[in-house]
Design a protein around this motif. Sequence first.
Motif, PDB file in Angstrom:
ATOM      1  N   PHE A  57       0.373  -2.203   2.393  1.00 20.07           N
ATOM      2  CA  PHE A  57      -0.239  -0.938   2.025  1.00 20.07           C
ATOM      3  C   PHE A  57      -0.128  -0.691   0.525  1.00 20.07           C
ATOM      4  N   THR A  58      -1.228  -0.248  -0.055  1.00 19.63           N
ATOM      5  CA  THR A  58      -1.217   0.201  -1.441  1.00 19.63           C
ATOM      6  C   THR A  58      -1.375   1.709  -1.456  1.00 19.63           C
ATOM      7  N   THR A  59      -1.081   2.334  -2.561  1.00 15.88           N
ATOM      8  CA  THR A  59      -1.124   3.790  -2.634  1.00 15.88           C
ATOM      9  C   THR A  59      -2.512   4.329  -2.355  1.00 15.88           C
ATOM     10  N   ARG A  60      -3.535   3.766  -2.977  1.00 19.54           N
ATOM     11  CA  ARG A  60      -4.896   4.248  -2.788  1.00 19.54           C
ATOM     12  C   ARG A  60      -5.351   4.063  -1.341  1.00 19.54           C
ATOM     13  N   ALA A  61      -5.030   2.913  -0.775  1.00 16.70           N
ATOM     14  CA  ALA A  61      -5.417   2.653   0.607  1.00 16.70           C
ATOM     15  C   ALA A  61      -4.653   3.560   1.566  1.00 16.70           C
ATOM     16  N   SER A  62      -3.406   3.822   1.272  1.00 13.90           N
ATOM     17  CA  SER A  62      -2.622   4.722   2.116  1.00 13.90           C
ATOM     18  C   SER A  62      -3.194   6.125   2.094  1.00 13.90           C
ATOM     19  N   GLU A  63      -3.661   6.560   0.956  1.00 13.01           N
ATOM     20  CA  GLU A  63      -4.259   7.888   0.860  1.00 13.01           C
ATOM     21  C   GLU A  63      -5.538   7.975   1.688  1.00 13.01           C
ATOM     22  N   MET A  64      -6.293   6.868   1.775  1.00 13.51           N
ATOM     23  CA  MET A  64      -7.497   6.846   2.610  1.00 13.51           C
ATOM     24  C   MET A  64      -7.137   7.031   4.078  1.00 13.51           C
ATOM     25  N   ILE A  65      -5.998   6.495   4.486  1.00  9.10           N
ATOM     26  CA  ILE A  65      -5.557   6.590   5.871  1.00  9.10           C
ATOM     27  C   ILE A  65      -4.963   7.964   6.147  1.00  9.10           C
ATOM     28  N   VAL A  66      -4.047   8.392   5.301  1.00  9.20           N
ATOM     29  CA  VAL A  66      -3.321   9.638   5.537  1.00  9.20           C
ATOM     30  C   VAL A  66      -4.238  10.854   5.455  1.00  9.20           C
ATOM     31  N   GLY A  67      -5.264  10.784   4.629  1.00 11.21           N
ATOM     32  CA  GLY A  67      -6.163  11.911   4.448  1.00 11.21           C
ATOM     33  C   GLY A  67      -7.165  12.119   5.573  1.00 11.21           C
ATOM     34  N   HIS A  68      -7.193  11.234   6.548  1.00  9.21           N
ATOM     35  CA  HIS A  68      -8.165  11.303   7.641  1.00  9.21           C
ATOM     36  C   HIS A  68      -7.389  11.232   8.960  1.00  9.21           C
ATOM     37  N   GLU A  69      -7.472  12.279   9.769  1.00 13.72           N
ATOM     38  CA  GLU A  69      -6.627  12.369  10.961  1.00 13.72           C
ATOM     39  C   GLU A  69      -6.861  11.242  11.963  1.00 13.72           C
ATOM     40  N   MET A  70      -8.109  10.882  12.217  1.00 17.36           N
ATOM     41  CA  MET A  70      -8.378   9.820  13.189  1.00 17.36           C
ATOM     42  C   MET A  70      -7.851   8.471  12.686  1.00 17.36           C
ATOM     43  N   ARG A  71      -8.031   8.188  11.408  1.00 22.30           N
ATOM     44  CA  ARG A  71      -7.493   6.941  10.848  1.00 22.30           C
ATOM     45  C   ARG A  71      -5.978   6.918  10.964  1.00 22.30           C
ATOM     46  N   ARG A  72      -5.360   8.064  10.710  1.00 24.78           N
ATOM     47  CA  ARG A  72      -3.907   8.161  10.793  1.00 24.78           C
ATOM     48  C   ARG A  72      -3.438   7.855  12.210  1.00 24.78           C
TER      49      ARG A  72
ATOM     50  N   THR B 204     -11.970  -3.532   4.031  1.00 23.75           N
ATOM     51  CA  THR B 204     -10.837  -2.622   3.866  1.00 23.75           C
ATOM     52  C   THR B 204     -10.231  -2.284   5.222  1.00 23.75           C
ATOM     53  N   ALA B 205     -11.072  -2.045   6.214  1.00 18.24           N
ATOM     54  CA  ALA B 205     -10.586  -1.733   7.556  1.00 18.24           C
ATOM     55  C   ALA B 205      -9.807  -2.908   8.137  1.00 18.24           C
ATOM     56  N   GLN B 206     -10.298  -4.114   7.911  1.00 15.83           N
ATOM     57  CA  GLN B 206      -9.616  -5.298   8.416  1.00 15.83           C
ATOM     58  C   GLN B 206      -8.246  -5.450   7.755  1.00 15.83           C
ATOM     59  N   PHE B 207      -8.192  -5.252   6.451  1.00 19.34           N
ATOM     60  CA  PHE B 207      -6.919  -5.356   5.736  1.00 19.34           C
ATOM     61  C   PHE B 207      -5.945  -4.274   6.196  1.00 19.34           C
ATOM     62  N   GLN B 208      -6.437  -3.057   6.386  1.00 22.50           N
ATOM     63  CA  GLN B 208      -5.570  -1.963   6.802  1.00 22.50           C
ATOM     64  C   GLN B 208      -5.063  -2.163   8.228  1.00 22.50           C
ATOM     65  N   ALA B 209      -5.897  -2.682   9.110  1.00 24.24           N
ATOM     66  CA  ALA B 209      -5.460  -2.950  10.482  1.00 24.24           C
ATOM     67  C   ALA B 209      -4.382  -4.022  10.494  1.00 24.24           C
ATOM     68  N   LEU B 210      -4.585  -5.083   9.741  1.00 21.59           N
ATOM     69  CA  LEU B 210      -3.587  -6.137   9.662  1.00 21.59           C
ATOM     70  C   LEU B 210      -2.307  -5.632   9.005  1.00 21.59           C
ATOM     71  N   SER B 211      -2.451  -4.814   7.988  1.00 18.34           N
ATOM     72  CA  SER B 211      -1.286  -4.239   7.320  1.00 18.34           C
ATOM     73  C   SER B 211      -0.482  -3.360   8.262  1.00 18.34           C
ATOM     74  N   ALA B 212      -1.162  -2.570   9.056  1.00 18.91           N
ATOM     75  CA  ALA B 212      -0.466  -1.686   9.996  1.00 18.91           C
ATOM     76  C   ALA B 212       0.251  -2.495  11.076  1.00 18.91           C
ATOM     77  N   LEU B 213      -0.392  -3.542  11.571  1.00 19.15           N
ATOM     78  CA  LEU B 213       0.234  -4.366  12.607  1.00 19.15           C
ATOM     79  C   LEU B 213       1.468  -5.086  12.087  1.00 19.15           C
ATOM     80  N   THR B 214       1.410  -5.568  10.870  1.00 18.52           N
ATOM     81  CA  THR B 214       2.529  -6.333  10.321  1.00 18.52           C
ATOM     82  C   THR B 214       3.523  -5.466   9.569  1.00 18.52           C
ATOM     83  N   GLY B 215       3.131  -4.252   9.231  1.00 16.66           N
ATOM     84  CA  GLY B 215       4.027  -3.365   8.489  1.00 16.66           C
ATOM     85  C   GLY B 215       4.108  -3.710   7.019  1.00 16.66           C
ATOM     86  N   THR B 216       3.100  -4.393   6.498  1.00 17.16           N
ATOM     87  CA  THR B 216       3.107  -4.799   5.093  1.00 17.16           C
ATOM     88  C   THR B 216       1.745  -4.550   4.466  1.00 17.16           C
TER      89      THR B 216
END
Length: 86
Positions: free
Chosen positions: A51-66, A37-49
Amino acid sequence: MPILWEFVPILAIIVVYLLVCRVGTIMLTMTGMDQPTAQFQALSALTGTGFTTRASEMIVGHEMRRRIVMVLMIIGNLGLVGGVVA
């Protein structure tokens, strides 16, 4: 042989991009995310593509991840600009 030198800047950008993605994956894993999941989210953030709703909530809900994802997004845009310039 001079034609090959034209690809060096693009290859350098790709290598740096992959390195940044790996570092982002490690940092997100250190916040408690599982590795795939971390690998997918890192790649998603770098490319700007990607993100799913559930995964976005995992990021937004945690300040360091954000913060990590915000930096990855900025670096991804800088890499895009660097690729266009090169």
